[in-house]
Design a protein around this motif. Sequence first.
Motif, short mmCIF file in Angstrom:
data_model
loop_
_atom_site.label_atom_id
_atom_site.label_comp_id
_atom_site.label_asym_id
_atom_site.label_seq_id
_atom_site.Cartn_x
_atom_site.Cartn_y
_atom_site.Cartn_z
N ASN A 28 0.81 -1.22 0.00
CA ASN A 28 0.00 0.00 0.00
C ASN A 28 0.84 1.27 0.00
N VAL A 29 2.13 1.12 -0.26
CA VAL A 29 3.03 2.27 -0.36
C VAL A 29 3.64 2.24 -1.75
N THR A 30 3.40 3.28 -2.53
CA THR A 30 3.98 3.34 -3.88
C THR A 30 5.22 4.23 -3.87
N VAL A 31 6.02 4.07 -4.90
CA VAL A 31 7.18 4.94 -5.06
C VAL A 31 6.70 6.38 -5.24
N LEU A 32 5.57 6.57 -5.90
CA LEU A 32 5.03 7.92 -6.06
C LEU A 32 4.69 8.53 -4.70
N ASP A 33 4.17 7.74 -3.77
CA ASP A 33 3.89 8.24 -2.42
C ASP A 33 5.16 8.84 -1.80
N ILE A 34 6.26 8.15 -1.99
CA ILE A 34 7.54 8.61 -1.42
C ILE A 34 8.01 9.88 -2.12
N VAL A 35 7.93 9.89 -3.43
CA VAL A 35 8.33 11.07 -4.20
C VAL A 35 7.51 12.29 -3.77
N LEU A 36 6.21 12.13 -3.68
CA LEU A 36 5.35 13.25 -3.30
C LEU A 36 5.63 13.72 -1.88
N ALA A 37 5.93 12.77 -0.98
CA ALA A 37 6.25 13.14 0.40
C ALA A 37 7.53 13.96 0.48
N LEU A 38 8.49 13.66 -0.36
CA LEU A 38 9.78 14.34 -0.31
C LEU A 38 9.85 15.58 -1.20
N GLU A 39 9.21 15.50 -2.35
CA GLU A 39 9.34 16.58 -3.34
C GLU A 39 8.11 17.48 -3.43
N GLY A 40 6.98 17.03 -2.90
CA GLY A 40 5.75 17.79 -3.02
C GLY A 40 5.01 17.42 -4.30
N ALA A 41 3.80 17.92 -4.40
CA ALA A 41 2.93 17.54 -5.53
C ALA A 41 3.06 18.47 -6.73
N ASP A 42 3.79 19.57 -6.58
CA ASP A 42 3.92 20.50 -7.70
C ASP A 42 4.60 19.82 -8.89
N PRO A 43 4.19 20.18 -10.10
CA PRO A 43 4.84 19.61 -11.28
C PRO A 43 6.32 20.00 -11.33
N VAL A 44 7.13 19.12 -11.85
CA VAL A 44 8.57 19.39 -11.98
C VAL A 44 8.78 20.47 -13.04
N PHE A 45 8.06 20.37 -14.15
CA PHE A 45 8.19 21.35 -15.23
C PHE A 45 7.13 22.43 -15.06
N ARG A 46 7.57 23.65 -15.11
CA ARG A 46 6.64 24.78 -15.03
C ARG A 46 6.83 25.64 -16.27
N CYS A 47 5.83 25.66 -17.12
CA CYS A 47 5.89 26.48 -18.32
C CYS A 47 5.76 27.95 -17.91
N GLU A 48 6.74 28.72 -18.30
CA GLU A 48 6.74 30.14 -17.98
C GLU A 48 6.09 30.97 -19.09
N GLY A 49 5.71 30.31 -20.17
CA GLY A 49 5.05 31.02 -21.27
C GLY A 49 5.96 32.00 -21.98
N ILE A 50 7.23 31.63 -22.14
CA ILE A 50 8.19 32.55 -22.76
C ILE A 50 7.85 32.87 -24.20
N MET A 51 7.04 32.05 -24.84
CA MET A 51 6.66 32.32 -26.23
C MET A 51 5.82 33.60 -26.34
N ALA A 52 5.22 34.02 -25.24
CA ALA A 52 4.45 35.27 -25.25
C ALA A 52 5.37 36.49 -25.28
N SER A 53 6.68 36.27 -25.04
CA SER A 53 7.63 37.39 -24.98
C SER A 53 8.43 37.58 -26.26
N VAL A 54 8.26 36.69 -27.23
CA VAL A 54 9.03 36.82 -28.47
C VAL A 54 8.48 37.99 -29.28
N PRO A 55 9.30 38.59 -30.16
CA PRO A 55 8.82 39.69 -30.99
C PRO A 55 7.59 39.27 -31.81
#
Length: 154
Positions: A67-94
């Motif tokens: 009843n313990v998954t590797v994901l449970d451990i990852v979330l406990a240590l790293e949190g639930a936030d996504p690793v990749f965060r899109c900053e939307g830099i394409m909105a800044s191009v000319p």
Amino acid sequence: MEWAVHSCVNMAWTPAGEAVNSARLAEYYSLPGAYLNKQLQALVRAGILVSVSGPRGGFHLARRPENVTVLDIVLALEGADPVFRCEGIMASVPNADMERNVVRTCLISQTMRQAELAWRQALARQTIAGLADSMDRRFPQDRQKALRYLAVGS
């Protein structure tokens, strides 16, 4: 994360309810004890481990290893936030198209979100019991060596 997963596998190998000393675990794997203990305490806060005080204290699994998954451990240590965060830099191009939702249409963002979803799904399918059983079948001497060193069950 690696340290915590290995520690949980060791705890899955121990008799139910018997505590594994974190200092011995750290020594066994040549890890800094304070940092390993910090990870184990995070697993206690997440309800994955139980901390036992006293001379025979340490940690043991709070739930059955299946009843313990590797994901449970990852979330406990790293949190639930996504690793990749899109900053939307394409909105800044000319001459950017200001009507376009770049976070939703960016192929890089989509690729990263899909990869993270696949990664999380794979980790959610892997239980500590499954890892412990696989390791025991493939490397049976590792279980006995760990249990002898940790002085669990002897």
